[in-house]
Design a protein around this motif. Structure first.
Motif, PDB file in Angstrom:
ATOM      1  N   GLY A 175      21.950 -38.361   6.483  1.00 25.77           N
ATOM      2  CA  GLY A 175      23.289 -37.616   6.659  1.00 25.77           C
ATOM      3  C   GLY A 175      23.632 -37.201   8.153  1.00 25.77           C
ATOM      4  N   THR A 176      24.777 -36.436   8.293  1.00 27.49           N
ATOM      5  CA  THR A 176      25.130 -36.096   9.562  1.00 27.49           C
ATOM      6  C   THR A 176      24.769 -34.858   9.873  1.00 27.49           C
ATOM      7  N   ASP A 177      24.287 -34.497  10.996  1.00 31.23           N
ATOM      8  CA  ASP A 177      23.836 -33.044  11.369  1.00 31.23           C
ATOM      9  C   ASP A 177      25.308 -32.037  11.263  1.00 31.23           C
ATOM     10  N   GLY A 178      25.275 -31.079  10.664  1.00 38.29           N
ATOM     11  CA  GLY A 178      26.264 -30.144  10.671  1.00 38.29           C
ATOM     12  C   GLY A 178      26.903 -29.606  12.036  1.00 38.29           C
ATOM     13  N   TRP A 179      25.799 -29.440  13.085  1.00 38.26           N
ATOM     14  CA  TRP A 179      26.281 -29.156  14.270  1.00 38.26           C
ATOM     15  C   TRP A 179      27.274 -30.171  15.007  1.00 38.26           C
ATOM     16  N   LEU A 180      26.763 -31.503  14.620  1.00 38.22           N
ATOM     17  CA  LEU A 180      27.622 -32.612  15.296  1.00 38.22           C
ATOM     18  C   LEU A 180      29.156 -32.380  14.903  1.00 38.22           C
ATOM     19  N   ILE A 181      29.361 -32.261  13.370  1.00 40.45           N
ATOM     20  CA  ILE A 181      30.536 -32.399  12.728  1.00 40.45           C
ATOM     21  C   ILE A 181      31.499 -31.123  13.414  1.00 40.45           C
ATOM     22  N   ASP A 182      30.774 -29.771  13.413  1.00 43.54           N
ATOM     23  CA  ASP A 182      31.380 -28.882  13.936  1.00 43.54           C
ATOM     24  C   ASP A 182      31.824 -29.018  15.479  1.00 43.54           C
ATOM     25  N   GLU A 183      30.906 -29.595  16.160  1.00 42.43           N
ATOM     26  CA  GLU A 183      31.405 -29.312  17.634  1.00 42.43           C
ATOM     27  C   GLU A 183      32.504 -30.337  17.953  1.00 42.43           C
ATOM     28  N   VAL A 184      32.008 -31.821  17.428  1.00 42.68           N
ATOM     29  CA  VAL A 184      33.320 -32.766  17.520  1.00 42.68           C
ATOM     30  C   VAL A 184      34.776 -32.456  17.229  1.00 42.68           C
ATOM     31  N   THR A 185      34.552 -31.875  15.964  1.00 43.96           N
ATOM     32  CA  THR A 185      35.825 -31.242  15.284  1.00 43.96           C
ATOM     33  C   THR A 185      36.638 -30.074  16.087  1.00 43.96           C
ATOM     34  N   ASP A 186      35.899 -29.230  16.605  1.00 37.79           N
ATOM     35  CA  ASP A 186      36.135 -28.090  17.316  1.00 37.79           C
ATOM     36  C   ASP A 186      36.858 -28.799  18.675  1.00 37.79           C
ATOM     37  N   PHE A 187      36.102 -29.667  19.205  1.00 38.62           N
ATOM     38  CA  PHE A 187      36.622 -30.292  20.624  1.00 38.62           C
ATOM     39  C   PHE A 187      37.982 -30.884  20.414  1.00 38.62           C
ATOM     40  N   VAL A 188      38.061 -31.750  19.301  1.00 38.34           N
ATOM     41  CA  VAL A 188      39.380 -32.430  18.900  1.00 38.34           C
ATOM     42  C   VAL A 188      40.710 -31.400  18.702  1.00 38.34           C
ATOM     43  N   MET A 189      40.128 -30.773  17.711  1.00 45.11           N
ATOM     44  CA  MET A 189      41.170 -29.613  17.393  1.00 45.11           C
ATOM     45  C   MET A 189      41.729 -28.626  18.514  1.00 45.11           C
ATOM     46  N   HIS A 190      40.740 -28.434  19.260  1.00 45.43           N
ATOM     47  CA  HIS A 190      41.029 -27.259  20.219  1.00 45.43           C
ATOM     48  C   HIS A 190      41.935 -28.044  21.468  1.00 45.43           C
ATOM     49  N   GLY A 191      41.656 -29.262  21.659  1.00 43.76           N
ATOM     50  CA  GLY A 191      42.234 -30.251  22.583  1.00 43.76           C
ATOM     51  C   GLY A 191      43.881 -30.513  21.975  1.00 43.76           C
ATOM     52  N   ILE A 192      44.083 -30.737  20.809  1.00 46.41           N
ATOM     53  CA  ILE A 192      45.449 -30.957  20.370  1.00 46.41           C
ATOM     54  C   ILE A 192      46.209 -29.875  19.948  1.00 46.41           C
ATOM     55  N   SER A 193      45.442 -28.726  19.654  1.00 44.79           N
ATOM     56  CA  SER A 193      46.245 -27.758  19.070  1.00 44.79           C
ATOM     57  C   SER A 193      47.329 -26.805  19.985  1.00 44.79           C
ATOM     58  N   ALA A 194      48.285 -26.248  19.577  1.00 41.14           N
ATOM     59  CA  ALA A 194      49.336 -25.426  20.475  1.00 41.14           C
ATOM     60  C   ALA A 194      48.353 -24.344  20.663  1.00 41.14           C
ATOM     61  N   PRO A 195      48.648 -23.751  21.877  1.00 45.45           N
ATOM     62  CA  PRO A 195      48.051 -22.400  22.351  1.00 45.45           C
ATOM     63  C   PRO A 195      47.672 -21.421  21.326  1.00 45.45           C
ATOM     64  N   THR A 196      48.729 -21.125  20.408  1.00 46.51           N
ATOM     65  CA  THR A 196      48.495 -20.057  19.433  1.00 46.51           C
ATOM     66  C   THR A 196      48.108 -20.625  18.047  1.00 46.51           C
ATOM     67  N   THR A 197      47.776 -21.783  17.838  1.00 46.46           N
ATOM     68  CA  THR A 197      47.516 -22.496  16.692  1.00 46.46           C
ATOM     69  C   THR A 197      46.032 -22.370  16.072  1.00 46.46           C
ATOM     70  N   GLY A 198      45.872 -22.055  15.035  1.00 55.74           N
ATOM     71  CA  GLY A 198      44.353 -22.176  14.532  1.00 55.74           C
ATOM     72  C   GLY A 198      43.682 -20.924  14.964  1.00 55.74           C
ATOM     73  N   PRO A 199      42.586 -20.630  13.981  1.00 49.89           N
ATOM     74  CA  PRO A 199      41.738 -19.506  14.159  1.00 49.89           C
ATOM     75  C   PRO A 199      41.199 -19.374  15.538  1.00 49.89           C
ATOM     76  N   ALA A 200      40.526 -18.584  15.997  1.00 53.02           N
ATOM     77  CA  ALA A 200      39.872 -18.252  17.403  1.00 53.02           C
ATOM     78  C   ALA A 200      38.718 -18.954  17.182  1.00 53.02           C
ATOM     79  N   ARG A 201      38.029 -19.168  18.302  1.00 52.67           N
ATOM     80  CA  ARG A 201      36.551 -19.840  18.282  1.00 52.67           C
ATOM     81  C   ARG A 201      35.516 -19.064  17.385  1.00 52.67           C
ATOM     82  N   GLY A 202      35.483 -17.793  17.780  1.00 50.01           N
ATOM     83  CA  GLY A 202      34.596 -16.939  16.915  1.00 50.01           C
ATOM     84  C   GLY A 202      34.824 -16.938  15.460  1.00 50.01           C
ATOM     85  N   GLU A 203      36.114 -16.950  15.163  1.00 52.87           N
ATOM     86  CA  GLU A 203      36.401 -16.939  13.616  1.00 52.87           C
ATOM     87  C   GLU A 203      36.042 -18.433  12.930  1.00 52.87           C
ATOM     88  N   GLU A 204      36.266 -19.491  13.555  1.00 55.37           N
ATOM     89  CA  GLU A 204      35.969 -20.687  13.041  1.00 55.37           C
ATOM     90  C   GLU A 204      34.404 -20.914  13.045  1.00 55.37           C
TER      91      GLU A 204
END
Length: 227
Positions: A175-204
């Motif tokens: 299977g795939t390590d959970g940290w990899l899925i989390d970090e790549v997903t966070d990287f993509v979503m933070h890059g494309i999200s409008a500044p006020t969109t989505g939960p804060a980093r600590g909440e995610e």
């Protein structure tokens, strides 16, 4: 009692050889030798080298289309896009040889494959691209994503995913390590999200969770180096 099929062995071996030597340099003789089959038996499974390539490419694009079918039909653009990215990271990270071959050879399919097969691959890739671009455009329209051109984001994500198997090496059965899925997903979503969109980093992820994943990554990398 009939002998068990070696078709999967042939396909897996061919993917490794295509990756290491390139499709043009690989030969049916070499594949047969590596699998431990005589050439006649190999041709029983696949009538030509192009038939192996077509099956490898088809498996990758069909697996991705099946993933897209699981993206929720309702919900925010942010949540739907996040679901897509997470699922795709988990899918591609353990494909290794097969995915590398896909991106290595797909630009040349009009020269490598019969016309009907090349057209089929193109059509399925087009379905994937249009789905993701529509998902991105929806998020931009609702103000959840930055005002990027959807194609720019799409091909940037594809490039990121395409390179994963070149550095992340883990058996598919593990299977795939959970940290990899989390970090790549966070990287993509933070890059494309409008500044006020989505939960804060600590909440995610939780502050401590980030450090735990980084620790796993360092340990994993060190272990790989020692091997």
């Amino acid at each position: 009692m009939p002998r068990p099929s070696r078709r999967e062995d042939v396909r897996t071996t061919a993917a490794r050889i295509f990756r290491q030597q390139g499709y043009l340099a690989a030969t049916m003789d070499l594949i047969a030798e590596e699998v431990g089959l005589n050439k006649g038996t190999l041709y029983h499974y696949y009538p030509a080298k192009s038939a192996i390539l077509y099956e490898l490419l088809s498996e990758q694009v069909d697996g991705t289309l099946e993933l897209l079918a699981r993206v929720p039909l309702t919900g925010s653009g942010y949540d739907r896009m996040r679901f897509f990215v997470r699922e795709q990271v988990a899918l591609v990270a353990t494909k290794q040889d097969e995915l590398v071959v896909f991106f290595q050879e797909v630009p040349w399919i009009d020269q490598r494959l019969p016309q009907a097969q090349a057209r089929s691959i193109h059509q399925r890739i087009y379905r994937y691209e249009e789905f993701v671009k529509a998902l991105l455009a929806e998020g931009t329209r609702t103000g959840e994503f930055r005002d990027f051109t959807p194609a720019t984001v799409l091909y940037s994500i594809i490039g990121l995913l395409a390179y994963l198997p070149n550095w992340y090496r883990r058996p598919a059965s593990a299977g795939t390590d959970g940290w990899l899925i989390d970090e790549v997903t966070d990287f993509v979503m933070h890059g494309i999200s409008a500044p006020t969109t989505g939960p804060a980093r600590g909440e995610e992820t939780g502050g401590e969770g980030v450090h735990r994943r980084r620790g796993v990554r360092r340990a994993s990398t060190a272990g790989a180096a020692s091997r």
